[in-house]
Write an enzyme that holds these catalytic residues in place. Sequence first.
Site, PDB file in Angstrom:
ATOM      1  NE  ARG A  35      39.122  13.821  13.716  1.00 51.18           N
ATOM      2  CZ  ARG A  35      39.036  13.684  15.038  1.00 51.18           C
ATOM      3  NH1 ARG A  35      39.242  12.524  15.613  1.00 51.18           N
ATOM      4  NH2 ARG A  35      38.755  14.723  15.791  1.00 51.18           N
ATOM      5  CG  ASP A  66      46.128  18.556  24.889  1.00 50.93           C
ATOM      6  OD1 ASP A  66      46.330  17.381  24.527  1.00 50.93           O
ATOM      7  OD2 ASP A  66      45.001  19.064  24.937  1.00 50.93           O
TER       8      ASP A  66
END
Length: 689
Positions: free
Chosen positions: A139, A312
């Site tokens: 990233r 999640d």
Amino acid sequence: MQRGQRVVLSAALGMVVAGASTVWAADPEIDKLLQSPVGKDWVTNGGNLTNQRYSTQKQIDTSNVKQLKGAWMTRLKGSGFGGKYSFEATPLVKDGIMYIVTGNDDVFALNAKTGEFLWERWSTIDQKLTSVCCGWDNRGLAMGEGMLFLGQLDANVVALDIKTGKEMWKTPIEVWQDGYGITSAPLYYDGIVYSGITGGEYGVRGRLTALDAKTGKILWRWYTLPAPGDIGGESWPAGTDHYMRGGATIWNTPALDPQLGLIYFSVGNCGPDYDGSMREGDNLFCASVVALKAKTGEYAWHFQEVHHDIWDYDAASPALLFDTVINGQPRKGIAQAGRTGWVYILDRTDGKPLIGIEERAVPQEPRQKTAKTQPFPIGDATVPQCAEPMEGYERAGCIFEVFWEEPTLIQPSGVGGTNWSPMSYNPDTGYFYVPGTIRTSAFARYGDKYKKGKQYNGGTQAAPIGSTMSGTWSAIGGNTNKIAWQKNVPYRVGGGGGSTTTAGGLVFHGDPGGTLQARDAKTGELLWQFQTGFGAEATPMVYEVDGDQYIAIAAGGNQGVGSANGDAVWAFSLKGQLNPLWPPPPPATVAGPTGPIVDDVDTVKIGDNNVEFGYFPRRARVKAGTAVTFTNAGDTPHTATAFENGKFGSWDTGVLNSGESKSVTFDKPGSYYYICTPHPWMYGQIIVE
Ligand SMILES: [Cu+2]
């Protein structure tokens, strides 16, 4: 500059300029830029320490943005180009040089005015890593003290000479074979490099690691999963060591407030993701925003967005610092866009809600040991929070609906809401610009035995075959948490690329269909778009060279969304001459296997053609009685597991490691859908005649 040099830094967080504070700094120039509003240079992933991604540049504004054209486009020599990769990094720019890292952890320095190569550093990371859960990705970078810093998928933090790309030091913060990796951009500030870690799908113990920028020596680690006796230790079942494998990893760059001396970060899901049966309790610090003392790593406060997470629902997008006024009072805020679809707005001095977050009773499933209540922020969600019923599914519900083994449709899906993508904040409008994914998950739990270094999910969250997927861009008021404007868009956003905003009254963001887009920050009106030729799934950034303002974005697709692969970096300016490219193939808007049906196939290759997360062919037609052999031609362990109306496992290859095969005989005519259980966005179909 020498460490210990005495300099004066001005405080410039948001609108509050609180005068000067005297500190010792290892890199006074970078530290000053990190604390200042973003101007010519963009020296850290989120623009500056706030992660606001707000640039004060205003040469390009709402009146002239339509004239933007490509100033240059550079292809990064095939680095990170392929189906297994995502290209999400935000470039950094300092003094006319751009630094960019690809999904293969390769770093390039480019002339920011022309796009010409200055140096390159190829990571040579092991191509057989088995700890990459969600695509090969990096990233972004950090810089300081004449170095660039990056985290690699093989769990090393690396420092490079910023002038040459030569490696200065390399520190393993974990062992990738045990399920660890790094995809977040590090944060550099005041002599320290801070790094997150991944592995929430592999039964790891998450942590923030602080390293000495000069030497790479580990200064301290703060575990996101407390041991018995630690703060939060009581939120795990007593007498167990589940906290050693409960996930809670860090996907993104921290933010830092130098005045308060605190570092802030978002913490991911609990492990195993979809099975809470063995981990009774709230399970701190999963799905939380955490503040630590930046120098020492001492706990300051936390806010848990989802108690005892079984969906999640990571806090995966970066935490963002901003200053605002509520009821006439200036407040120091922090905000985080969750996979739940809400933005969580807190006071960054103590972690208390700024606008109001109510604990409300939620559905219960005793076998999952569900939490009695969940936090509901007052305000608007950016995506729908109830699933539509679908034929073949008996259970459907809203956010925090429970499930066991019977597949249950829930929105938001397990990937959000807002997943890894950063939002931005514009102090002129007071809005956050939030990317959102609209998708349904069919959640189901199955038992999963922990094995060190192996996938440890405990269930699935695949999108049902035939369900629709799309996205939203929303402006959310920083002092209201309400939608100021919202635009529906055709493809899922929030999985990779986020937004960047400017003093020119603009919001910039990419689109999985390939365009970079500019919107009016006040109204959301689409003012300009430009086809980059590849999935534009990174977050743009803004810089200036020789008096000209540029907007730059990496364009190389996102493997989870299925947008077009590439290896391009584009820069745009008002003097640009380059025209758009042809549109690439668009990503899917309906879940399920796509592509032509191939006849008389008795072999399906998994992960072939450097795609890794796909079946070849995806759709095959065979005669009844055919034995179909599934072969893992990729590097990562995969499965082909029956997936029928959300129920799965009526036939299953089991986990196939690289090179392994398993045959399944299909006797009865019909259509047989299947997924990969560790990668439930991989779909296949066998049609038996
Ligand atoms: Cu797979």
